[in-house]
Design a protein around this motif. Structure first.
Motif, PDB file in Angstrom:
ATOM      1  N   PHE A  33       0.957  -1.402  -0.088  1.00  0.00           N
ATOM      2  CA  PHE A  33      -0.033   0.073  -0.017  1.00  0.00           C
ATOM      3  C   PHE A  33       1.007   1.196   0.102  1.00  0.00           C
ATOM      4  N   SER A  34       1.848   1.210   0.661  1.00  0.00           N
ATOM      5  CA  SER A  34       2.989   2.149   0.375  1.00  0.00           C
ATOM      6  C   SER A  34       3.365   2.411  -1.163  1.00  0.00           C
ATOM      7  N   MET A  35       3.762   1.555  -1.701  1.00  0.00           N
ATOM      8  CA  MET A  35       3.917   1.669  -3.182  1.00  0.00           C
ATOM      9  C   MET A  35       2.947   2.289  -3.688  1.00  0.00           C
ATOM     10  N   LEU A  36       1.648   1.515  -3.607  1.00  0.00           N
ATOM     11  CA  LEU A  36       0.376   2.247  -4.346  1.00  0.00           C
ATOM     12  C   LEU A  36       0.102   3.559  -4.210  1.00  0.00           C
ATOM     13  N   SER A  37       0.547   4.306  -3.031  1.00  0.00           N
ATOM     14  CA  SER A  37       0.128   5.572  -2.621  1.00  0.00           C
ATOM     15  C   SER A  37       1.116   6.619  -3.094  1.00  0.00           C
ATOM     16  N   GLN A  38       2.223   6.219  -4.064  1.00  0.00           N
ATOM     17  CA  GLN A  38       3.105   7.093  -4.524  1.00  0.00           C
ATOM     18  C   GLN A  38       2.405   8.020  -5.539  1.00  0.00           C
ATOM     19  N   SER A  39       2.840   9.149  -5.779  1.00  0.00           N
ATOM     20  CA  SER A  39       1.847  10.073  -6.807  1.00  0.00           C
ATOM     21  C   SER A  39       2.879   9.716  -8.279  1.00  0.00           C
ATOM     22  N   TYR A  40       4.128   9.199  -8.156  1.00  0.00           N
ATOM     23  CA  TYR A  40       4.646   8.656  -9.483  1.00  0.00           C
ATOM     24  C   TYR A  40       3.950   7.588  -9.892  1.00  0.00           C
ATOM     25  N   GLU A  41       3.431   7.438 -11.032  1.00  0.00           N
ATOM     26  CA  GLU A  41       2.735   6.047 -11.513  1.00  0.00           C
ATOM     27  C   GLU A  41       3.394   5.031 -12.123  1.00  0.00           C
ATOM     28  N   ASN A  42       4.317   5.434 -12.897  1.00  0.00           N
ATOM     29  CA  ASN A  42       5.281   4.726 -13.618  1.00  0.00           C
ATOM     30  C   ASN A  42       6.093   3.635 -13.045  1.00  0.00           C
ATOM     31  N   TRP A  43       5.439   2.756 -12.336  1.00  0.00           N
ATOM     32  CA  TRP A  43       6.385   1.757 -11.505  1.00  0.00           C
ATOM     33  C   TRP A  43       6.107   0.354 -11.610  1.00  0.00           C
ATOM     34  N   ARG A  44       6.653  -0.528 -11.265  1.00  0.00           N
ATOM     35  CA  ARG A  44       6.387  -1.981 -10.973  1.00  0.00           C
ATOM     36  C   ARG A  44       6.980  -2.677  -9.858  1.00  0.00           C
ATOM     37  N   ALA A  45       6.407  -3.338  -9.166  1.00  0.00           N
ATOM     38  CA  ALA A  45       7.384  -4.193  -8.112  1.00  0.00           C
ATOM     39  C   ALA A  45       7.343  -5.520  -8.269  1.00  0.00           C
ATOM     40  N   VAL A  46       8.670  -6.035  -7.924  1.00  0.00           N
ATOM     41  CA  VAL A  46       8.895  -7.530  -8.096  1.00  0.00           C
ATOM     42  C   VAL A  46       9.387  -7.907  -6.581  1.00  0.00           C
ATOM     43  N   PHE A  47       8.688  -8.786  -5.935  1.00  0.00           N
ATOM     44  CA  PHE A  47       8.916  -9.377  -4.802  1.00  0.00           C
ATOM     45  C   PHE A  47       9.239 -10.560  -4.744  1.00  0.00           C
ATOM     46  N   ILE A  48      10.565 -11.074  -4.138  1.00  0.00           N
ATOM     47  CA  ILE A  48      11.302 -12.236  -4.061  1.00  0.00           C
ATOM     48  C   ILE A  48      10.990 -12.761  -2.672  1.00  0.00           C
ATOM     49  N   ASP A  49      10.582 -13.881  -2.871  1.00  0.00           N
ATOM     50  CA  ASP A  49       9.834 -14.775  -1.560  1.00  0.00           C
ATOM     51  C   ASP A  49      11.068 -15.615  -1.424  1.00  0.00           C
ATOM     52  N   ASP A  50      11.566 -15.326  -0.244  1.00  0.00           N
ATOM     53  CA  ASP A  50      13.164 -16.323   0.106  1.00  0.00           C
ATOM     54  C   ASP A  50      12.677 -17.493   0.735  1.00  0.00           C
ATOM     55  N   VAL A  51      11.859 -18.301   0.364  1.00  0.00           N
ATOM     56  CA  VAL A  51      11.475 -19.549   0.773  1.00  0.00           C
ATOM     57  C   VAL A  51      10.785 -19.397   2.160  1.00  0.00           C
ATOM     58  N   SER A  52       9.713 -18.447   1.992  1.00  0.00           N
ATOM     59  CA  SER A  52       8.835 -18.164   3.250  1.00  0.00           C
ATOM     60  C   SER A  52       8.283 -19.407   3.745  1.00  0.00           C
ATOM     61  N   GLU A  53       7.946 -19.728   5.017  1.00  0.00           N
ATOM     62  CA  GLU A  53       7.077 -20.552   5.645  1.00  0.00           C
ATOM     63  C   GLU A  53       5.797 -20.341   5.997  1.00  0.00           C
ATOM     64  N   ASP A  54       5.411 -18.839   5.664  1.00  0.00           N
ATOM     65  CA  ASP A  54       4.180 -18.402   5.953  1.00  0.00           C
ATOM     66  C   ASP A  54       3.291 -18.099   4.638  1.00  0.00           C
ATOM     67  N   LYS A  55       2.481 -17.244   4.635  1.00  0.00           N
ATOM     68  CA  LYS A  55       1.569 -16.948   3.309  1.00  0.00           C
ATOM     69  C   LYS A  55       2.008 -15.673   2.542  1.00  0.00           C
ATOM     70  N   THR A  56       3.302 -15.228   2.698  1.00  0.00           N
ATOM     71  CA  THR A  56       3.738 -13.928   2.252  1.00  0.00           C
ATOM     72  C   THR A  56       3.461 -13.864   0.780  1.00  0.00           C
ATOM     73  N   SER A  57       3.825 -14.795  -0.035  1.00  0.00           N
ATOM     74  CA  SER A  57       3.310 -14.870  -1.336  1.00  0.00           C
ATOM     75  C   SER A  57       1.879 -14.875  -1.751  1.00  0.00           C
ATOM     76  N   GLN A  58       1.303 -15.488  -1.104  1.00  0.00           N
ATOM     77  CA  GLN A  58      -0.281 -15.526  -1.343  1.00  0.00           C
ATOM     78  C   GLN A  58      -0.874 -14.095  -0.821  1.00  0.00           C
ATOM     79  N   VAL A  59      -0.169 -13.255   0.052  1.00  0.00           N
ATOM     80  CA  VAL A  59      -0.768 -12.221   0.611  1.00  0.00           C
ATOM     81  C   VAL A  59      -0.613 -11.216  -0.742  1.00  0.00           C
TER      82      VAL A  59
END
Length: 94
Positions: free
Chosen positions: A25-51
């Motif tokens: 939500f911090s990323m989404l609140s940026q006024s600059y709109e030309n962006w993308r995000a890559v999240f790297i899930d480092d073998v999480s044992e919870d639901k990080t990727s799913q969230v």
């Protein structure tokens, strides 16, 4: 930098399902709109990727948000450096 410059947030993530929405939500609140995000899930044992995927889907973010799931633990620095290899020349890494 022009208005067409795309910023790429490269964000390693490990077992942070409770905090990751705040980052998104911090990323989404940026006024600059030309962006993308890559999240790297480092073998999480919870639901990080799913969230991440659930938020992206519910907000119709499409290819603006992507998740890379590692099969072995890389750590924050190696994850970031590995992902930077795939960034286009006209993109700026954050």
């Amino acid at each position: 930098m022009t208005k067409d410059t795309q910023f790429v947030f490269v964000t390693p993530a490990f077992n942070c399902e409770k905090e990751i929405k705040k980052t998104l939500f911090s990323m989404l609140s940026q006024s600059y709109e030309n962006w993308r995000a890559v999240f790297i899930d480092d073998v999480s044992e919870d639901k990080t990727s799913q969230v991440i995927e659930d938020v992206s889907r519910s907000l119709n973010l499409g290819s603006r948000i992507s998740v890379v799931r590692r099969e072995e633990k890389f750590g924050e620095t190696r994850n970031t450096l590995e992902e930077i290899k795939y960034i286009e020349d006209e993109e700026v890494v954050c």
